[in-house]
Design an enzyme around this catalytic site. Structure first.
Site, PDB file in Angstrom:
ATOM      1  N   TYR A  11       0.828  -1.226   0.000  1.00 50.32           N
ATOM      2  CA  TYR A  11       0.000   0.000   0.000  1.00 50.32           C
ATOM      3  C   TYR A  11       0.859   1.272   0.000  1.00 50.32           C
ATOM      4  O   TYR A  11       0.886   2.029  -0.979  1.00 50.32           O
ATOM      5  CB  TYR A  11      -0.954  -0.056   1.204  1.00 50.32           C
ATOM      6  CG  TYR A  11      -1.643   1.248   1.564  1.00 50.32           C
ATOM      7  CD1 TYR A  11      -2.137   2.098   0.573  1.00 50.32           C
ATOM      8  CD2 TYR A  11      -1.815   1.623   2.896  1.00 50.32           C
ATOM      9  CE1 TYR A  11      -2.787   3.291   0.902  1.00 50.32           C
ATOM     10  CE2 TYR A  11      -2.459   2.797   3.238  1.00 50.32           C
ATOM     11  CZ  TYR A  11      -2.931   3.631   2.244  1.00 50.32           C
ATOM     12  OH  TYR A  11      -3.557   4.801   2.578  1.00 50.32           O
ATOM     13  N   GLY A  36       2.131  -7.911  -0.917  1.00 48.49           N
ATOM     14  CA  GLY A  36       1.910  -6.920  -1.977  1.00 48.49           C
ATOM     15  C   GLY A  36       1.317  -7.547  -3.228  1.00 48.49           C
ATOM     16  O   GLY A  36       1.054  -8.752  -3.278  1.00 48.49           O
ATOM     17  N   TYR A 139       5.464  -6.308  16.829  1.00 56.17           N
ATOM     18  CA  TYR A 139       5.581  -5.464  15.635  1.00 56.17           C
ATOM     19  C   TYR A 139       6.343  -4.176  15.977  1.00 56.17           C
ATOM     20  O   TYR A 139       7.338  -3.832  15.338  1.00 56.17           O
ATOM     21  CB  TYR A 139       4.184  -5.142  15.079  1.00 56.17           C
ATOM     22  CG  TYR A 139       4.185  -4.023  14.074  1.00 56.17           C
ATOM     23  CD1 TYR A 139       4.844  -4.182  12.854  1.00 56.17           C
ATOM     24  CD2 TYR A 139       3.552  -2.804  14.337  1.00 56.17           C
ATOM     25  CE1 TYR A 139       4.868  -3.143  11.930  1.00 56.17           C
ATOM     26  CE2 TYR A 139       3.569  -1.777  13.423  1.00 56.17           C
ATOM     27  CZ  TYR A 139       4.227  -1.944  12.222  1.00 56.17           C
ATOM     28  OH  TYR A 139       4.259  -0.918  11.314  1.00 56.17           O
ATOM     29  N   ASN A 168      -1.500   6.962  11.837  1.00 58.40           N
ATOM     30  CA  ASN A 168      -2.461   6.196  11.023  1.00 58.40           C
ATOM     31  C   ASN A 168      -2.514   6.761   9.611  1.00 58.40           C
ATOM     32  O   ASN A 168      -2.831   7.941   9.431  1.00 58.40           O
ATOM     33  CB  ASN A 168      -3.831   6.224  11.687  1.00 58.40           C
ATOM     34  CG  ASN A 168      -3.832   5.390  12.951  1.00 58.40           C
ATOM     35  OD1 ASN A 168      -3.110   5.708  13.907  1.00 58.40           O
ATOM     36  ND2 ASN A 168      -4.585   4.327  12.981  1.00 58.40           N
TER      37      ASN A 168
END
Ligand code: UFG
Length: 315
Positions: A11, A36, A139, A168
């Site tokens: 993205y 992807g 993460y 975000n």
């Protein structure tokens, strides 16, 4: 510049890759297509399919590269809690392979996709770059470790590195946008109700200490985020590792985001209150004063524009 863009079929990598091509850079995308899509590789970029471990050295050894923009990563918080070894291996392990390939081929400039998840649950907002980094999931821990490695590579090997800590990210750029096989993010999930792909959206928790009880996040348009990468590439300085937050400095609640999606799409978008999602901080808002002051970065697109662009993309 001739740039290696890792994760350029994902993205954010595809959008920013397209902006780099548009700005006149020569772009080579390296992506293993684990998350992807080959058809997301920006038009005008050359595509090499492979992992960083297997292919980064070979690509960089072609020569002529001025820098690397490093997006490739696993990025699902929940999955990282379930499979931490996968995250340490893919995120930290493959980044080390990339940095080693850069060192061996004499490429010293790098812009790295870091995250607000490096801070964990903030003590206060807006979050400053000098605030404590206490990630609450693997993460965030892997991204923080990579930031740490970049600091050392700048000191030892002369890297000029910039870590951009995304809050975000939302929106799209024409044909380049968000289409994850497993979608966890709020805006695409809300818009999926408007397209008819889902029946309703779940709002994870309405008992947070915020005005309407839902979590507050700091949303940035992916094109504004891309502009920060263009500025960062110009400021990479040998032997220096800079860290910048990328947010707007203001937040929207989950409920407010759903309302904006209703306004933009004209769809009623049924919503249902669901239990809290594990590990969600109540409020995440960035201070982006540092990147504004040092690089002159500005937020130009508001939440309605993010939703409108994402809506055009998913239609
Ligand atoms: N949410 C819902 N319903 C959904 C999806 C999300 O209510 O279907 C809520 C979440 O609980 C959260 C808010 O919407 O309160 C935003 O959630 P996202 O999943 O869109 O984004 P996060 O804030 O959880 O995650 C983002 C990045 C991560 C990063 C994290 C912390 O996507 O990569 O910020 O920096 F780790």
């Amino acid at each position: 510049m001739k740039l290696l863009v890792t994760g350029g079929a994902g993205y954010i990598g595809s959008v920013v890759g397209a902006q780099l091509v548009e700005a006149g850079h020569e772009v080579v995308v390296l992506d293993d297509l684990s998350t992807g899509h080959a058809d997301a590789v920006p038009e005008g970029a050359r595509f090499v399919q492979g992992s960083l471990r297997e292919a980064a050295y070979g690509v960089l050894a072609e020569g002529g590269f001025d820098g690397v923009v490093h997006f490739a990563a696993k990025s699902l918080v929940g999955e990282s809690v379930e499979q931490p070894a996968l995250y340490w291996d893919k995120n930290l392990g493959e980044s080390l392979a990339l940095f080693d390939a850069m060192r061996r081929t004499g490429v010293a400039k790098i812009v790295f996709s870091s995250t607000a998840a490096t801070y964990g649950e903030p003590e206060s907002t807006p979050i400053l770059e000098t605030d404590p980094t206490r990630p609450t999931n693997p993460y965030g821990a892997t991204k923080l470790a990579i930031d740490g490695v970049l600091t050392e590579y700048a000191r030892l090997h002369g890297f000029g590195a910039v870590s951009l800590r995304y809050f975000n990210v939302a929106g799209a750029l024409g044909p380049y946008g968000e289409r994850h096989t497993v979608e966890t993010h709020l805006i695409p999930n809300v818009l999926a109700v408007a397209t008819g792909a889902r029946e309703h959206v779940k709002l994870f928790g309405d008992d947070y200490p915020t005005e309407d009880g839902t979590c507050i996040r700091d949303y940035v348009h992916v094109v504004d985020l891309g502009n920060a990468h263009l500025l960062a590439l110009d400021c990479c300085t040998e032997h220096e590792h800079r860290i910048y937050n990328l947010g707007s400095g203001s937040g929207y609640s989950v409920q407010q985001v759903v309302d904006v999606c209703r306004q933009v799409t004209g769809h009623p978008i049924p919503a249902e209150i669901a239990p809290r999602r594990a590990g969600d901080p109540a409020v995440l808002i960035a201070s982006s004063e540092k990147i504004q002051a040092e690089l002159g970065w500005r937020v130009e697109r508001d939440l309605a524009t993010m939703v409108a662009d994402a809506w055009k993309f998913c239609q």
